[in-house]
Design a protein around this motif. Structure first.
Motif, PDB file in Angstrom:
ATOM      1  N   PRO A  81       0.817  -1.219   0.000  1.00 21.29           N
ATOM      2  CA  PRO A  81       0.000   0.000   0.000  1.00 21.29           C
ATOM      3  C   PRO A  81       0.854   1.273   0.000  1.00 21.29           C
ATOM      4  CG  PRO A  81      -0.822  -1.541   1.648  1.00 21.29           C
ATOM      5  CD  PRO A  81       0.487  -2.082   1.151  1.00 21.29           C
ATOM      6  N   ILE A  82       1.972   1.237   0.685  1.00 21.73           N
ATOM      7  CA  ILE A  82       2.869   2.402   0.698  1.00 21.73           C
ATOM      8  C   ILE A  82       3.450   2.597  -0.692  1.00 21.73           C
ATOM      9  CG2 ILE A  82       5.038   3.311   1.640  1.00 21.73           C
ATOM     10  CD1 ILE A  82       4.350   1.701   4.211  1.00 21.73           C
ATOM     11  N   TYR A  83       3.876   1.509  -1.322  1.00 21.03           N
ATOM     12  CA  TYR A  83       4.429   1.591  -2.671  1.00 21.03           C
ATOM     13  C   TYR A  83       3.400   2.149  -3.654  1.00 21.03           C
ATOM     14  CZ  TYR A  83       6.365   0.353  -7.143  1.00 21.03           C
ATOM     15  OH  TYR A  83       6.812   0.428  -8.436  1.00 21.03           O
ATOM     16  N   ARG A  84       2.173   1.665  -3.574  1.00 15.07           N
ATOM     17  CA  ARG A  84       1.123   2.143  -4.495  1.00 15.07           C
ATOM     18  C   ARG A  84       0.788   3.614  -4.244  1.00 15.07           C
ATOM     19  NH1 ARG A  84      -2.182  -3.480  -4.523  1.00 15.07           N
ATOM     20  NH2 ARG A  84      -0.882  -4.471  -6.101  1.00 15.07           N
ATOM     21  N   ALA A  85       0.784   4.031  -2.985  1.00 11.80           N
ATOM     22  CA  ALA A  85       0.543   5.451  -2.679  1.00 11.80           C
ATOM     23  C   ALA A  85       1.680   6.304  -3.215  1.00 11.80           C
ATOM     24  CB  ALA A  85       0.384   5.649  -1.175  1.00 11.80           C
ATOM     25  N   TRP A  86       2.909   5.790  -3.141  1.00  9.68           N
ATOM     26  CA  TRP A  86       4.065   6.512  -3.680  1.00  9.68           C
ATOM     27  C   TRP A  86       3.933   6.657  -5.197  1.00  9.68           C
ATOM     28  CZ3 TRP A  86       8.255   4.251  -6.571  1.00  9.68           C
ATOM     29  CH2 TRP A  86       9.324   5.125  -6.801  1.00  9.68           C
TER      30      TRP A  86
END
Length: 99
Positions: A81-86
């Motif tokens: 989820p952090i990667y996708r938000a980035w």
């Protein structure tokens, strides 16, 4: 899936930008720097296992462990989820300004 608000991303993630020539992680069909192995990649953006190269963001690869118990798999899956938000942050920055 838990959505990660852009303003809740760690500072190292908010400010990280790929530096390799030709790297375009904002297109859905591309993967930056050899399957997310960007120089200086913050640990929170790691989504590919170094041992088996399983890609948790794309859910692709040869599973070589039990993803429900492997500490590496659990950490990398939590980073998705952090990667996708980035990626959303990069896409927003690359989008032409609305007039």
């Amino acid at each position: 899936m838990i959505e990660t608000a852009l303003d809740q991303l760690p500072p190292a993630v908010r400010t990280f930008r790929p530096t390799c020539p030709g790297c375009v992680p904002t297109r859905p069909d591309t993967r930056p720097c050899s399957f997310y192995d960007c120089p200086g990649l913050p640990q929170a953006l790691e989504v590919t296992c170094e041992l088996c190269m399983y890609d948790f963001a794309a859910d692709d690869g040869q599973v070589k462990c039990d993803h429900s118990t492997c500490p590496t798999a659990l950490r990398l899956r939590a980073n998705v989820p952090i990667y996708r938000a980035w990626l959303d942050l990069l896409r927003a920055a690359a989008a032409p300004a609305d007039r």
